[in-house]
Design an enzyme around this catalytic site. Structure first.
Site, PDB file in Angstrom:
ATOM      1  CB  CYS A 162      -3.773 -14.812  15.249  1.00 18.76           C
ATOM      2  SG  CYS A 162      -1.983 -14.607  15.230  1.00 18.76           S
ATOM      3  N   GLY A 197       0.809  -1.222   0.000  1.00 21.41           N
ATOM      4  CA  GLY A 197       0.000   0.000   0.000  1.00 21.41           C
ATOM      5  C   GLY A 197       0.839   1.267   0.000  1.00 21.41           C
ATOM      6  CB  SER A 241      -6.731  -9.785   1.212  1.00 23.04           C
ATOM      7  OG  SER A 241      -5.433 -10.339   1.243  1.00 23.04           O
ATOM      8  CG  ASN A 242      -2.087  -7.896  -1.416  1.00 23.38           C
ATOM      9  OD1 ASN A 242      -1.385  -8.594  -2.112  1.00 23.38           O
ATOM     10  ND2 ASN A 242      -2.122  -7.998  -0.100  1.00 23.38           N
ATOM     11  CE  LYS A 289       1.749  -7.723  -3.044  1.00 25.44           C
ATOM     12  NZ  LYS A 289       1.646  -7.296  -1.652  1.00 25.44           N
ATOM     13  CG  ASN A 339       7.939  -7.370   8.529  1.00 27.34           C
ATOM     14  OD1 ASN A 339       9.059  -7.492   9.031  1.00 27.34           O
ATOM     15  ND2 ASN A 339       7.746  -7.433   7.220  1.00 27.34           N
ATOM     16  CB  CYS A 348      -0.609  -3.549   7.970  1.00 29.86           C
ATOM     17  SG  CYS A 348      -0.871  -3.960   6.257  1.00 29.86           S
ATOM     18  NE  ARG A 362      -2.416  -3.144   2.384  1.00 32.53           N
ATOM     19  CZ  ARG A 362      -2.753  -4.433   2.389  1.00 32.53           C
ATOM     20  NH1 ARG A 362      -4.005  -4.794   2.199  1.00 32.53           N
ATOM     21  NH2 ARG A 362      -1.837  -5.367   2.578  1.00 32.53           N
TER      22      ARG A 362
END
Ligand SMILES: [Zn+2]
Length: 364
Positions: free
Chosen positions: A322, A40, A68-69, A85, A130, A186, A72
Site C-alpha cells: 500500500c 496539519g 501532498s502536505n 518543516k 501515527n 493519516c 492542510r
C-alpha cells in the site's frame, strides 16, 4: 515578571478576556510547551500558541515538506517543498511573535528518546499522525507524571482528550491497541485540511486552558464528526486493565501482535527480475494506482482479501503493498489467519519502492 508596553498592546484583545487578564498573560509567558509533530495539527497549534504569547515553544518533527502536505499544513508554501518543516515552522513562529523563545528539534522521536525530549516542558501537545509515536508520548508522560493534550484526525473525524496518565485516563484506556500498524496513519487514511485545522485549534485551546488553570477535557473525550456535524463529549473513566496504566500493566504486557513477514523493495525487484512466480497486490485506491504503481501488479480491494473469498490460492506467493504498510499489514494478518503461507508485506510500501527502486516514480 511583568508585561512590557509592547506586550500589553500585542495581547490587548485577549487581556480583556476575563479568563486571561494580566495574570493569565504572565502564566502564558512563563509556560513551556512541546508540540510533537509540525503537520496539519501542529501547524495550527503552534501558530495559536505563538500568537497567544506562550513563552517557550518546542517543535519536534522530522523530514521535509512534501507537495501532498500543502492542502492542510498552512504554515508552508509551494516554494517550501523539500525544506525541513522544523526550520520553516520555527522561522514562521518567530515572525508571528518575536517575543517568544522557539526551539526546533529535527529527528524522529521514539519510545527510546521521547522521555528525554519532553522532560523540560510543562505542557505537551500530541500532534503526531501515527500510533507508535502517540504510544511513546503516552508512556513518557506516564513516567514523567505530565498531563498532555491528545488530538487525532481521520478523514472527516476528529478526537480530542486531555490525558493525565497515572492520575486520570490515558491513551491506553481509550484505545488499548499496542501494535501500531493497525491504526492507519493519516497519510494512508486521508484527512481534510479544515478538519485538521479545526481540531488543531481546539487542541491549542485545551493547552491554553491548562496553562490558565481553567476547566479542560481532563477525564473526558471529545468526538467530532464533521461529516454529520455531530460533536459530542463523553466521560472517559480510567480503565483498570489498561495495558499502559492499569493495575497489572507493569507485570503483564500484552503479547505484541504477530510481526508480518517483510520483503524489501530490493528483494522484490530481484524476484521480479528473475521471473519468479508471484503476485504483487496493490491495496490502495484506484486513483492512487493510476498515479503510480509497481509494473505487473494487480489492484485488489483490501476487503476482498480479508473477506470470505480472497480470490487466490493458499500456496501462491503473494506480495502485498500500500502507500506505507498499514493496509498491507492488516491484510497480511487476515490472510495468515486463513492459512495462507507465502504472503509478504512490501517493507515501506510504494513510498520505499519510489525511494529505492524507481526514482522517477510520482510521489504523493
Ligand atoms: Zn490507561
Amino acid at each position: 515578571m511583568t508585561l512590557t508596553k509592547e506586550e500589553l498592546v500585542r495581547y490587548s484583545r485577549q487581556l480583556v478576556v476575563p479568563e486571561v487578564g494580566p495574570e493569565g498573560q504572565l502564566r502564558l509567558k512563563s509556560a513551556k510547551v512541546a508540540v510533537v509533530g509540525a503537520g496539519g495539527l501542529g501547524n495550527m497549534v503552534l501558530a495559536c500558541l505563538a500568537g497567544a504569547g506562550v513563552g517557550e515553544l518546542g517543535i519536534f518533527d522530522s523530514g521535509p515538506v512534501e507537495l501532498s502536505n500543502l492542502h492542510r499544513q498552512f504554515a508552508y508554501g509551494t516554494s517550501d517543498v523539500g525544506k525541513l518543516k522544523t526550520a520553516l515552522a520555527a522561522a514562521r513562529l518567530r515572525e508571528i511573535n518575536p517575543g517568544i523563545e522557539v526551539t526546533a528539534r529535527e529527528g524522529l522521536l521514539t519510545a527510546a528518546n521521547m522521555k528525554g525530549a519532553l522532560a523540560g516542558y510543562d505542557q505537551i501537545a500530541d500532534c503526531t499522525d501515527n500510533f507508535q509515536t502517540r504510544s511513546a508520548i503516552n508512556r513518557a508522560c506516564l513516567e514523567l507524571g505530565k498531563t498532555y493534550v491528545h488530538a487525532a484526525v481521520y478523514r472527516m473525524e476528529g478526537q480530542l482528550a486531555v490525558f493525565e496518565p497515572g492520575r486520570g485516563p490515558c491513551l491506553g484506556c481509550l484505545s488499548p491497541l499496542e501494535a501500531g500498524d493497525e491504526a492507519q496513519a493519516c497519510a494512508e487514511a486521508g484527512v481534510l485540511g479544515p478538519a485538521a485545522a479545526a481540531v488543531g485549534a481546539l487542541q491549542a485551546l485545551e493547552v491554553i486552558k491548562l496553562i490558565l488553570g481553567l476547566e479542560t477535557l481532563k477525564g473526558r473525550f471529545a468526538m467530532l464528526d464533521f461529516g454529520s456535524s455531530r460533536f459530542s463529549v463523553a466521560e472517559l473513566p480510567r480503565w483498570e486493565d489498561c495495558p499502559v496504566c492499569g493495575k497489572d500493566a507493569a507485570k503483564a504486557r500484552p503479547a505484541p501482535a504477530l510481526r508480518p513477514a517483510y520483503i524489501t523493495p530490493e528483494q522484490l525487484k530481484a524476484k521480479l527480475a528473475e521471473g519468479a512466480r508471484l503476485r504483487v497486490l496493490d491495496l490502495r485506491q484506484d486513483w492512487e494506482h493510476d498515479l503510480c504503481h509497481i509494473p505487473g501488479d494487480l489492484r485488489v480491494e483490501p476487503e476482498k482479501l480479508t473477506g470470505a473469498a480472497p480470490g487466490f490460492r493458499r500456496g501462491e506467493l503473494l506480495v502485498l503493498y500500500c502507500k506505507g504498510q498499514s493496509k498491507s499489514t492488516s491484510a497480511w494478518r487476515a490472510l495468515k489467519a486463513k492459512g495462507f503461507e507465502k504472503v509478504f508485506v512490501l517493507e515501506g510500501g510504494i513510498d520505499a519502492w519510489a525511494e529505492k527502486i524507481d526514482k522517477n516514480m510520482t510521489r504523493y
